[in-house]
Design an enzyme around this catalytic site. Structure first.
Site, PDB file in Angstrom:
ATOM      1  CE  LYS A  12      34.197  43.808  40.235  1.00 49.89           C
ATOM      2  NZ  LYS A  12      34.581  44.760  41.289  1.00 49.89           N
ATOM      3  NE  ARG A 101      38.678  47.986  38.167  1.00 55.00           N
ATOM      4  CZ  ARG A 101      39.518  47.354  38.952  1.00 55.00           C
ATOM      5  NH1 ARG A 101      40.647  47.942  39.348  1.00 55.00           N
ATOM      6  NH2 ARG A 101      39.248  46.131  39.369  1.00 55.00           N
ATOM      7  CG  ASN A 111      35.791  48.001  40.399  1.00 58.84           C
ATOM      8  OD1 ASN A 111      35.160  47.029  40.018  1.00 58.84           O
ATOM      9  ND2 ASN A 111      36.716  47.915  41.322  1.00 58.84           N
ATOM     10  CG  HIS A 114      38.092  40.650  39.684  1.00 63.45           C
ATOM     11  ND1 HIS A 114      38.657  41.035  40.877  1.00 63.45           N
ATOM     12  CD2 HIS A 114      38.684  39.479  39.335  1.00 63.45           C
ATOM     13  CE1 HIS A 114      39.549  40.113  41.233  1.00 63.45           C
ATOM     14  NE2 HIS A 114      39.581  39.162  40.315  1.00 63.45           N
TER      15      HIS A 114
END
Length: 146
Positions: A12, A101, A111, A114
Site C-alpha cells: 500500500k 503488518r 496496515n 494487502h
C-alpha cells in the site's frame, strides 16, 4: 496454475512512501515465494470497489475508497506451493511481531500490505494484471529439490 499456489499482494501507498518496498519484497522472497508479476500503479476507484466489495456497508467505506486511490501502490503476484498461505503468513496481523503488518503497520486502518484471501486470488489478479504481465519461470535450484 492452481489458485492456492498463487497469491496477490499490494504494498500500500503508505509503505511505498515510507521506503518499505525492498524490505517487504525481501520478506516475500525469503519465505520462498517466487515473484511472477510486479508493477507500480495507482488504483482506480472501480478497482478499489471490487477489491474491497465486502466492505461496502461499512461506515468508513468512502474513506477507504479515497485512501486507496490517492497514491501509487505496488502490485505483486507470487507463486509456490501453498503460496496463498505463505503470503498471508508474511503479511500477518497488526501486533504480531515478525510479520509485515506486525512490524510496520501504524494502526488497524493503515496496515501497509494487502494479501488476497483464498478463493479471491484469481479475481484480484485479473483486476490488476493481464496474462502478458505474468512470467512463469523455473529457478535453477528447483531441480535440486526433486
Amino acid at each position: 496454475m492452481n489458485e492456492k499456489d498463487m497469491a496477490f499482494l499490494i504494498i500500500k501507498h503508505e509503505a511505498v512512501q515510507r521506503g518499505l518496498i525492498g524490505e517487504i519484497l525481501g520478506r516475500i522472497e525469503k519465505k520462498g515465494l517466487k515473484i511472477i508479476a510486479l508493477k507500480m500503479f495507482e488504483m482506480k476507484k472501480e478497482q478499489v470497489m471490487c477489491l474491497y466489495d465486502n466492505c461496502t456497508e461499512l461506515s468508513f467505506f468512502e474513506e477507504l475508497l479515497k485512501y486507496n486511490s490517492d497514491c501509487p501502490v505496488i502490485g505483486i503476484v507470487v507463486a509456490g506451493p501453498d503460496a496463498n498461505k505463505g503470503a498471508n503468513e508474511v503479511c500477518g496481523v497488526i501486533g504480531l511481531g515478525g510479520t509485515v503488518r506486525g512490524d510496520y503497520a501504524l494502526c488497524n486502518s493503515r496496515n501497509v500490505l494487502h494479501c488476497s484471501d483464498e478463493g479471491k486470488t484469481q479475481r484480484e489478479i485479473d483486476l490488476f494484471f493481464s496474462n502478458e504481465e505474468m512470467f512463469y519461470y523455473s529457478n535453477a535450484w528447483e531441480g535440486w529439490l526433486k
